[in-house]
Scaffold this active site. Structure first.
Site, short mmCIF file in Angstrom:
data_model
loop_
_atom_site.label_atom_id
_atom_site.label_comp_id
_atom_site.label_asym_id
_atom_site.label_seq_id
_atom_site.Cartn_x
_atom_site.Cartn_y
_atom_site.Cartn_z
N ALA A 181 -29.71 -19.55 -26.01
CA ALA A 181 -29.08 -20.09 -24.80
C ALA A 181 -29.59 -21.48 -24.38
O ALA A 181 -28.80 -22.41 -24.22
CB ALA A 181 -29.21 -19.08 -23.66
N GLN B 20 -31.76 -12.77 -36.54
CA GLN B 20 -32.56 -13.81 -35.87
C GLN B 20 -34.04 -13.42 -35.82
O GLN B 20 -34.92 -14.28 -35.82
CB GLN B 20 -32.06 -14.04 -34.43
CG GLN B 20 -30.74 -14.76 -34.33
CD GLN B 20 -29.57 -13.81 -34.22
OE1 GLN B 20 -29.62 -12.69 -34.73
NE2 GLN B 20 -28.52 -14.23 -33.57
N ASP C 108 -29.25 -14.53 -22.19
CA ASP C 108 -28.14 -15.50 -22.31
C ASP C 108 -27.46 -15.74 -20.97
O ASP C 108 -26.88 -16.80 -20.75
CB ASP C 108 -27.14 -15.02 -23.34
CG ASP C 108 -27.73 -15.17 -24.73
OD1 ASP C 108 -28.45 -14.25 -25.16
OD2 ASP C 108 -27.53 -16.23 -25.35
O1 MRU Z 1 -26.44 -15.41 -30.81
P1 MRU Z 1 -27.71 -16.14 -30.46
O2 MRU Z 1 -28.66 -16.24 -31.61
O3 MRU Z 1 -27.43 -17.47 -29.82
O4 MRU Z 1 -28.39 -15.22 -29.37
C1 MRU Z 1 -29.65 -15.60 -28.85
C2 MRU Z 1 -30.19 -14.63 -27.88
O5 MRU Z 1 -29.62 -13.61 -27.57
C3 MRU Z 1 -31.48 -15.03 -27.24
O6 MRU Z 1 -32.27 -13.92 -26.97
C4 MRU Z 1 -31.17 -15.76 -25.92
O7 MRU Z 1 -30.25 -16.79 -26.13
C5 MRU Z 1 -32.38 -16.33 -25.30
S1 MRU Z 1 -33.03 -17.70 -26.21
C6 MRU Z 1 -34.36 -18.34 -25.37
#
Ligand code: MRU
Length: 342
Positions: free
Chosen positions: A47, A192, A233
């Site tokens: 995010a 991830q 997010d």
């Molecule tokens: O689909 P992504 O990889 O963008 O999802 C990321 C997440 O869900 C993270 O936990 C969230 O964005 C927080 S990042 C500091």
């Protein structure tokens, strides 16, 4: 520490997160359309990183926009970037911040407007790193010494301009001398956790083990996990938290086993216009992410799948929300409002 993204004279340079950890490759976005594609294709993700990239994308677009149709082009740039991913509110926060700057210098020569927008994008970048360090400073003391921290997805340097939110808390606790180690959920389908969180923490020499997502309950039950720390997010006004798919299951299992469940996120992830997490739009990703792993099929051809990228954890499972302005505890409706206004 590797730079997630950087404003350079050639354009916005990003580490290609789809290639990690196999290769460390960089992509240069020369246009705002390149930035939009990079966000959509998850070359950059997380995010806060998306928010910074969007601000840089707006600046990049403004530099290239013609004097004659600047206003129209500026609107198109913002709309294009805003249409990339729907769940992380930081994307819209970044774009709105750039729109406010543009409105604030209305009537000034376009060369000044462009310079002002570039300066703002750079400020968003710098601020994000400081914000994460502050989140780390507030959250580090909450991490129990001598225990394991469980995290889900990647809320690290790669998901931000640097240092990370959830991983910022872990980095801060580790740097303070606490004897902790980390369990990183692999985080299917995009991995991830296995690819990015493990890579980052390995570089920092923070002891880390990857577990598959379905192992989290097993380890939460056996007493070794002192707390869970995840990113977010979008956080609704009542403290409901949208984060990577699978977060909700971890939160329920944490509560069931009496393990504190912490969410680390900047104030820009709060969406106080929403009273509940049910109002948060959930991105649906391509089925190929589920049916294939690195291009190799792992499901029968033609199989139908579901692939929501995020889920919403109800506030009752959240022990506290760690922000750069302090830690919010339940009832979140009051504590988040207070922090946002502070
Ligand atoms: O689909 P992504 O990889 O963008 O999802 C990321 C997440 O869900 C993270 O936990 C969230 O964005 C927080 S990042 C500091």
């Amino acid at each position: 520490m590797v730079k997630t993204l950087e404003w350079t004279p050639a354009g916005v340079v990003m580490i290609d997160q789809t290639k990690l950890p196999r290769t460390v490759e960089f992509v240069t976005c020369h246009t705002y359309q390149d930035v939009a594609t990079a966000i959509k294709d998850m070359i950059i993700r997380g995010a806060p990183a998306i928010g910074v990239a969007a601000a840089m994308g707006v600046a990049l677009g403004a530099l290239a926009a013609s004097d004659e149709s600047f206003e129209d082009e500026f609107a198109t740039i913002c709309a294009t970037l805003g249409a990339t991913r729907p769940t992380a509110v930081n994307l819209f926060w970044g774009i709105e911040r750039m729109k406010r700057v543009r409105a604030g210098v209305a009537g000034q020569p376009l060369s000044d407007v462009r310079a002002r927008l570039v300066a703002e994008a750079l400020a968003v970048y710098e601020e994000d790193i400081a914000i994460n360090q502050s989140i780390g400073a507030h959250g580090g003391p909450l991490v129990p010494d001598g225990k394991t921290v469980l995290t889900h997805c990647n809320a690290g340097a790669l998901a931000t301009a640097g240092y990370g939110t959830a991983l910022g808390v872990i980095r801060s606790a580790y740097a303070s001398g606490k004897k902790i180690d980390v369990y990183a959920d692999e985080t299917r389908p995009f991995l991830q956790g296995a690819r990015l969180t493990a890579w980052e923490l390995q570089q920092d020499n923070i002891p880390t083990k990857i577990i598959t997502d379905n192992m989290a309950g097993h380890f939460l039950k056996d007493g070794r996990i002192g707390c869970v720390v995840v990113g977010a997010d979008r956080i609704a006004g009542n403290g409901d938290v949208a984060n990577k798919i699978g977060t909700y299951s971890v939160a329920v299992l944490a509560k069931e086993n009496g393990v504190p469940f912490y969410v680390a996120a900047p104030i820009s992830t709060l969406d106080l216009t929403l009273t509940s997490g049910t109002q948060i739009p959930i991105e649906q990703r391509p089925s190929l992410e589920v049916t294939h792993v690195f291009g190799v099929p792992v499901a029968p051809e033609g199989m139908e799948v579901e692939n929501p990228a995020f889920d919403v954890t109800p506030a009752r499972y959240v022990t506290a929300i760690i922000t750069e302005r302090g830690v919010a505890y339940p009832p979140f409706t009051e504590s988040l409002k207070k922090l946002a206004a502070s």
